[in-house]
Design an enzyme around this catalytic site. Structure first.
Site, short mmCIF file in Angstrom:
data_model
loop_
_atom_site.label_atom_id
_atom_site.label_comp_id
_atom_site.label_asym_id
_atom_site.label_seq_id
_atom_site.Cartn_x
_atom_site.Cartn_y
_atom_site.Cartn_z
N LYS A 116 14.68 3.57 14.90
CA LYS A 116 14.08 5.06 14.15
C LYS A 116 13.34 5.07 12.65
O LYS A 116 12.49 5.90 12.34
CB LYS A 116 15.11 6.36 14.00
N GLY A 164 20.63 9.67 22.43
CA GLY A 164 21.53 10.30 22.89
C GLY A 164 22.55 11.08 22.10
O GLY A 164 23.63 11.50 22.61
N GLY A 165 22.44 11.35 20.95
CA GLY A 165 23.12 11.92 20.22
C GLY A 165 24.34 11.17 19.54
O GLY A 165 25.17 11.69 18.59
N GLU A 200 17.71 12.48 7.10
CA GLU A 200 16.60 13.33 7.12
C GLU A 200 16.97 15.04 6.81
O GLU A 200 18.16 15.03 6.87
CB GLU A 200 15.98 13.44 8.54
N LYS A 201 16.15 15.59 6.20
CA LYS A 201 16.50 17.05 5.91
C LYS A 201 16.87 17.66 7.45
O LYS A 201 16.03 17.55 8.10
CB LYS A 201 15.27 17.77 5.34
N HIS A 208 12.93 21.97 20.09
CA HIS A 208 12.70 20.46 20.16
C HIS A 208 11.56 20.37 20.96
O HIS A 208 11.65 20.57 22.41
CB HIS A 208 13.97 19.81 21.04
N GLU A 275 8.15 13.11 20.05
CA GLU A 275 8.93 14.06 19.87
C GLU A 275 8.98 14.74 18.58
O GLU A 275 8.93 13.94 17.34
CB GLU A 275 10.44 13.59 19.98
N ARG A 292 9.05 5.24 27.30
CA ARG A 292 9.47 5.27 28.76
C ARG A 292 9.24 6.47 29.34
O ARG A 292 8.73 7.51 28.66
CB ARG A 292 10.95 4.68 28.46
N ARG A 338 18.90 20.25 34.76
CA ARG A 338 19.84 19.33 35.33
C ARG A 338 21.13 19.47 36.14
O ARG A 338 21.77 20.08 35.39
CB ARG A 338 19.97 18.14 33.99
#
Length: 450
Positions: A116, A164-165, A200-201, A208, A275, A292, A338
């Site tokens: 990242k 994935g958080g 990040e701020k 999203h 994203e 992907r 989902r």
């Protein structure tokens, strides 16, 4: 074009890829663990090879076993689907060394965008807007705290190798920063074997938004519009929509151009997503790239009429994209829910077990991507998602109405599912009025569980 492909995955994505290959007259090889001996993907593929035990480390994540299966069966290429080895640069390199095509980007692209902090530096150099924060990895907690105080709280602490958080925390002040930095770093070390962090701020009340991009080795890069993935629980997507009802046409055009610019900056080939976070003032920032195919790719297919898996296969075989940017026309609105084998009343605990009764909804504009069937026994070893329910109609309101109808028809007995929870989300007045952000579920928890 390839004559035989091995699919290094399971569940609905393996079935999805097998179906695309069959329509293109490509033979398929399924791999499976001992827990998946009766799985649908093993029955639909032309060949099936057992690669190990139920533990994914000894089967679906065992690179040597998967490559051995490809060599044994004469597969020319491997499609990794999503999850498992789909963003593993080592696996991409091993495929190349074995003379097998990896249906995805190169190992270098995966590394550059998978990290990242490195991706952030790449986007800054490309002129793509990024969230204010560290230029790269944070050298120490003291350096991180100094930067956090400089850009202003709240800040988001993130693992450079995260996803994935995991390895992610919000800090609203100095004390929270110290505690949460240590917690996130320890989590990253355990989950990814890499504890480098960046900050990040924190963007409050964000949407999203992700743009689907695809490129080939002939220099063509296009986008296929955006998806709104704001309905999340613990940073895991629950409902996705395409297009986003939050974007003006001006913002949509600008984001699309920046998404293509981002992909071109690394000469990207194959499918991926750029994203963004969109704040409540209409300002957007790059946050990451997924190298992907995504779980939610069907909603893009529904509004464009373009088969993304087939385009992936063409690109990987060295062909040019079959469409140009001018051929991408967005029609109507699509929503994906989902469907997971989990118990929302018990903190969404996984609910593996045997499906005693199954009725899958249908009708005009309804699509279900799934690998379950009546009497199928869901193993406890893997992700809890058992189906993706996708609807398409002429506008968002009609698509919501269609999703209500389809969820009402969906029957899965014998296990717990989140179908009723999804129904509550779709019926929520604020959701219907498009008053959403990434904290929507948390903010409306009492209403959703009334």
């Amino acid at each position: 074009m390839f004559s035989k492909i091995l699919i290094a995955n399971r569940g609905e994505i393996a079935v999805r890829i097998i179906r695309a290959c069959r329509e293109m007259d490509i033979e398929t090889v399924a791999v499976y663990s001992t827990a998946d001996a009766e799985a649908l993907h093993t029955q639909l593929a032309d060949e099936a090879v057992c690669i190990g035990e139920a533990n994914p480390l000894k089967s679906y994540l065992d690179m040597k076993s998967i490559l051995s299966a490809a060599v044994l069966t004469g597969a020319e290429a491997i499609h990794p689907g999503f999850g498992f080895l789909s963003e593993n640069s080592k696996f991409a390199t091993m495929c190349e060394e074995c003379g097998i095509t990896f249906i995805g980007p190169t190992a270098d692209m995966i590394d550059r965008m998978g990290n990242k902090s490195e991706a952030r530096k790449t986007m800054i150099a490309a002129g793509v807007p990024v969230v204010p924060g560290s230029e790269g990895a944070i050298e120490s907690i003291e350096a991180g705290l100094a930067l956090a105080e400089d850009i202003g709280f709240p800040v988001m602490i993130k693992a450079s190798a995260g996803g994935g958080g995991r390895g992610m925390r919000i800090a609203h002040n100095k004390d929270e920063f110290i505690n949460n930095f240590n917690t996130a770093q320890a989590e990253a070390r355990t989950a990814f074997g890499d504890d480098t962090m960046y900050i990040e701020k924190y963007i409050e009340e964000p949407r999203h938004i992700e743009f689907q991009i695809i490129g080939d080795e002939h220099g063509h890069v296009i986008h296929l519009g955006e998806r709104d993935c704001s309905i999340q629980r613990r940073h895991q997507k629950v409902i996705e929509e395409a297009p986003s009802a939050a974007l003006t046409e001006e913002i949509r055009v600008a984001m699309g151009k920046d998404a293509v610019k981002a992909a071109r900056s690394i000469n990207y080939k194959n499918a991926g997503t750029i994203e963004f976070l969109l704040d409540k003032h209409g300002v957007y920032y790059f946050i990451e790239m997924n190298t992907r195919i995504q779980v939610e790719h069907p909603i893009t297919e529904m509004i464009t009429g373009i088969d993304l898996i087939k385009e992936q296969l063409r690109v990987a075989a060295g062909e040019e994209l079959s469409i140009g940017q001018e051929d991408v026309v967005i029609k109507g609105h699509a929503i994906e829910c989902r469907i997971n084998a989990e118990d929302p009343s018990n903190n969404f605990m996984p609910s593996p077990g045997k499906i005693d009764q199954l009725y899958i909804p249908g009708g005009f504009g309804v699509r279900v991507d799934s690998a379950v069937y009546n009497q199928y026994k869901i193993p406890p070893n893997y992700d809890s998602m058992i189906a993706k329910l996708i609807v398409h109609d002429t506008d968002r309101d009609k698509a919501i109405g269609k999703m209500k109808r389809a969820l009402g028809e969906f029957v899965v007995n014998g296990i717990k599912t989140n179908i009723d929870f999804q129904y509550a989300l779709i019926n929520n007045e604020k959701f219907q009025k498009n008053q959403i952000d990434t904290a929507f579920i948390e903010k409306n928890w009492s209403d959703l569980n009334a």
